[in-house]
Design a protein around this motif. Structure first.
Motif, PDB file in Angstrom:
ATOM      1  N   LYS A   1       2.009  15.749-132.258  1.00 37.26           N
ATOM      2  CA  LYS A   1       1.743  15.479-130.845  1.00 37.26           C
ATOM      3  C   LYS A   1       2.129  16.633-129.927  1.00 37.26           C
ATOM      4  O   LYS A   1       2.393  16.431-128.747  1.00 37.26           O
ATOM      5  CB  LYS A   1       2.429  14.185-130.420  1.00 37.26           C
ATOM      6  CG  LYS A   1       1.951  12.974-131.223  1.00 37.26           C
ATOM      7  CD  LYS A   1       2.561  11.679-130.748  1.00 37.26           C
ATOM      8  CE  LYS A   1       2.031  10.505-131.569  1.00 37.26           C
ATOM      9  NZ  LYS A   1       2.645   9.218-131.172  1.00 37.26           N
ATOM     10  N   SER A   2       2.142  17.851-130.475  1.00 31.10           N
ATOM     11  CA  SER A   2       2.466  19.008-129.636  1.00 31.10           C
ATOM     12  C   SER A   2       1.352  19.314-128.648  1.00 31.10           C
ATOM     13  O   SER A   2       1.601  19.935-127.599  1.00 31.10           O
ATOM     14  CB  SER A   2       2.770  20.232-130.507  1.00 31.10           C
ATOM     15  OG  SER A   2       1.735  20.482-131.439  1.00 31.10           O
ATOM     16  N   ALA A   3       0.123  18.878-128.929  1.00 29.09           N
ATOM     17  CA  ALA A   3      -0.956  19.029-127.938  1.00 29.09           C
ATOM     18  C   ALA A   3      -0.622  18.227-126.689  1.00 29.09           C
ATOM     19  O   ALA A   3      -0.828  18.700-125.559  1.00 29.09           O
ATOM     20  CB  ALA A   3      -2.287  18.573-128.536  1.00 29.09           C
ATOM     21  N   GLU A   4      -0.103  17.017-126.883  1.00 24.70           N
ATOM     22  CA  GLU A   4       0.317  16.196-125.740  1.00 24.70           C
ATOM     23  C   GLU A   4       1.518  16.825-125.036  1.00 24.70           C
ATOM     24  O   GLU A   4       1.573  16.869-123.807  1.00 24.70           O
ATOM     25  CB  GLU A   4       0.673  14.786-126.213  1.00 24.70           C
ATOM     26  CG  GLU A   4      -0.520  13.914-126.542  1.00 24.70           C
ATOM     27  CD  GLU A   4      -1.311  13.553-125.294  1.00 24.70           C
ATOM     28  OE1 GLU A   4      -0.700  13.159-124.281  1.00 24.70           O
ATOM     29  OE2 GLU A   4      -2.546  13.685-125.333  1.00 24.70           O
ATOM     30  N   PHE A   5       2.479  17.310-125.811  1.00 22.89           N
ATOM     31  CA  PHE A   5       3.664  17.940-125.230  1.00 22.89           C
ATOM     32  C   PHE A   5       3.279  19.149-124.383  1.00 22.89           C
ATOM     33  O   PHE A   5       3.864  19.387-123.314  1.00 22.89           O
ATOM     34  CB  PHE A   5       4.623  18.343-126.352  1.00 22.89           C
ATOM     35  CG  PHE A   5       5.872  19.047-125.882  1.00 22.89           C
ATOM     36  CD1 PHE A   5       6.664  18.507-124.888  1.00 22.89           C
ATOM     37  CD2 PHE A   5       6.257  20.251-126.473  1.00 22.89           C
ATOM     38  CE1 PHE A   5       7.823  19.160-124.461  1.00 22.89           C
ATOM     39  CE2 PHE A   5       7.408  20.894-126.055  1.00 22.89           C
ATOM     40  CZ  PHE A   5       8.195  20.358-125.050  1.00 22.89           C
ATOM     41  N   SER A   6       2.281  19.906-124.830  1.00 24.94           N
ATOM     42  CA  SER A   6       1.899  21.126-124.116  1.00 24.94           C
ATOM     43  C   SER A   6       1.378  20.845-122.708  1.00 24.94           C
ATOM     44  O   SER A   6       1.373  21.737-121.853  1.00 24.94           O
ATOM     45  CB  SER A   6       0.849  21.902-124.917  1.00 24.94           C
ATOM     46  OG  SER A   6      -0.406  21.232-124.910  1.00 24.94           O
ATOM     47  N   LYS A   7       0.965  19.607-122.450  1.00 22.60           N
ATOM     48  CA  LYS A   7       0.489  19.246-121.107  1.00 22.60           C
ATOM     49  C   LYS A   7       1.609  19.329-120.074  1.00 22.60           C
ATOM     50  O   LYS A   7       1.350  19.452-118.871  1.00 22.60           O
ATOM     51  CB  LYS A   7      -0.097  17.832-121.120  1.00 22.60           C
ATOM     52  CG  LYS A   7      -1.376  17.682-121.928  1.00 22.60           C
ATOM     53  CD  LYS A   7      -1.870  16.236-121.917  1.00 22.60           C
ATOM     54  CE  LYS A   7      -3.138  16.066-122.733  1.00 22.60           C
ATOM     55  NZ  LYS A   7      -3.596  14.653-122.759  1.00 22.60           N
ATOM     56  N   GLN A   8       2.861  19.256-120.544  1.00 24.34           N
ATOM     57  CA  GLN A   8       4.006  19.309-119.637  1.00 24.34           C
ATOM     58  C   GLN A   8       4.523  20.733-119.449  1.00 24.34           C
ATOM     59  O   GLN A   8       5.469  20.942-118.687  1.00 24.34           O
ATOM     60  CB  GLN A   8       5.127  18.428-120.180  1.00 24.34           C
ATOM     61  CG  GLN A   8       4.726  16.980-120.424  1.00 24.34           C
ATOM     62  CD  GLN A   8       5.812  16.220-121.153  1.00 24.34           C
ATOM     63  OE1 GLN A   8       6.962  16.219-120.742  1.00 24.34           O
ATOM     64  NE2 GLN A   8       5.449  15.589-122.263  1.00 24.34           N
ATOM     65  N   LEU A   9       3.902  21.680-120.130  1.00 25.13           N
ATOM     66  CA  LEU A   9       4.355  23.067-120.079  1.00 25.13           C
ATOM     67  C   LEU A   9       3.444  23.887-119.181  1.00 25.13           C
ATOM     68  O   LEU A   9       2.234  23.662-119.135  1.00 25.13           O
ATOM     69  CB  LEU A   9       4.381  23.647-121.495  1.00 25.13           C
ATOM     70  CG  LEU A   9       5.123  22.806-122.551  1.00 25.13           C
ATOM     71  CD1 LEU A   9       5.107  23.523-123.892  1.00 25.13           C
ATOM     72  CD2 LEU A   9       6.544  22.497-122.111  1.00 25.13           C
ATOM     73  N   HIS A  10       4.018  24.864-118.491  1.00 26.01           N
ATOM     74  CA  HIS A  10       3.205  25.635-117.546  1.00 26.01           C
ATOM     75  C   HIS A  10       3.610  27.102-117.426  1.00 26.01           C
ATOM     76  O   HIS A  10       3.021  27.844-116.636  1.00 26.01           O
ATOM     77  CB  HIS A  10       3.269  24.989-116.159  1.00 26.01           C
ATOM     78  CG  HIS A  10       4.664  24.767-115.642  1.00 26.01           C
ATOM     79  ND1 HIS A  10       5.414  25.770-115.074  1.00 26.01           N
ATOM     80  CD2 HIS A  10       5.447  23.652-115.650  1.00 26.01           C
ATOM     81  CE1 HIS A  10       6.599  25.298-114.726  1.00 26.01           C
ATOM     82  NE2 HIS A  10       6.656  24.019-115.075  1.00 26.01           N
ATOM     83  N   THR A  11       4.583  27.549-118.214  1.00 21.15           N
ATOM     84  CA  THR A  11       5.042  28.933-118.088  1.00 21.15           C
ATOM     85  C   THR A  11       4.554  29.837-119.214  1.00 21.15           C
ATOM     86  O   THR A  11       4.747  31.049-119.159  1.00 21.15           O
ATOM     87  CB  THR A  11       6.584  28.988-118.061  1.00 21.15           C
ATOM     88  OG1 THR A  11       7.091  28.492-119.309  1.00 21.15           O
ATOM     89  CG2 THR A  11       7.139  28.154-116.910  1.00 21.15           C
TER      90      THR A  11
END
Length: 218
Positions: free
Chosen positions: A102-112
């Motif tokens: 589920k790292s694709a879902e986690f990446s939605k919270q990342l922006h840097t």
């Protein structure tokens, strides 16, 4: 050609359930095995904290839509060690590959990050297959041997793809296409193995792995 990166780091949350990813240590990278104890976890976190922007970071282990997990044993429980707040500090200005559930879902919270690749719900153990069945009512006709083969296939595909990126022959943005290409080769291979009773289910797992991969760029 040489890699464009300042450095390439591979952090492997290593326990009995992720040991099959050991082949990544043979890549030309700085490889750190995060063991299931506080000292090892703290050392890997300290290493991540000091990574210079313009690097490539590969994380290998378990995770969820809310973060990346520590390794675990029967006596050392799994826990989130990198949540979105921590990840946005550590991953700033870097290219990131998160080989975790589920790292694709986690990446939605990342922006840097500069660029990131994440994946869907990777069923890397029969225990996880059973858990999925209990949650969704869908039971896959696979056994431990099938899951081991599935793990080998996608790990091999990513290692081959990273080798081309690390050498500088391909860019990070090429990785999704390369991973899909090597996964497709594994799918074709397993479907030709007529003696493998569950080859259709294994191929389906690989299809899902490929199709749930996400690439994003800032």
């Amino acid at each position: 050609m040489l890699s464009k990166y300042h450095a390439i780091h591979c952090i492997h949350a290593l326990d009995a359930t992720t040991a099959f990813l050991g082949g990544f240590k043979n890549l030309d990278v700085t490889y750190l095995a995060m063991e299931p104890d506080e000292e090892s976890i703290e050392a890997c976190i300290a290493h991540l904290k000091n990574i210079v922007s313009g690097s490539l970071i590969v994380f290998l282990g378990h995770g969820s839509s809310t973060g990346l997990y520590s390794p675990s044993t029967d006596f050392f429980p799994r826990r989130t060690i990198i949540n979105d707040t921590v990840a946005n500090k550590f991953f700033k200005g870097n290219d990131i590959l998160l080989l975790s559930c589920k790292s694709a879902e986690f990446s939605k919270q990342l922006h840097t990050y500069n660029q990131v690749i994440g994946f869907g719900n990777i069923l890397s153990s029969y225990h996880e297959v059973v858990g999925e069945a209990e949650h969704s009512g869908r039971f896959r006709d696979v056994d431990d041997t099938d899951i081991e083969y599935f793990n080998h296939c996608y790990a091999t595909a990513i290692i081959h793809s990273l080798q081309l990126t690390i050498s500088g022959r391909k860019k990070f943005e090429d990785l999704p296409r390369l991973i899909a290409y090597f996964v497709n080769k594994e799918i074709n291979s397993v479907l030709r193995q007529k003696e493998k009773r569950n080859r259709i289910e294994v191929a389906r797992l690989l299809f899902e792995f490929r199709n749930e991969m996400v690439y994003k760029r800032n």
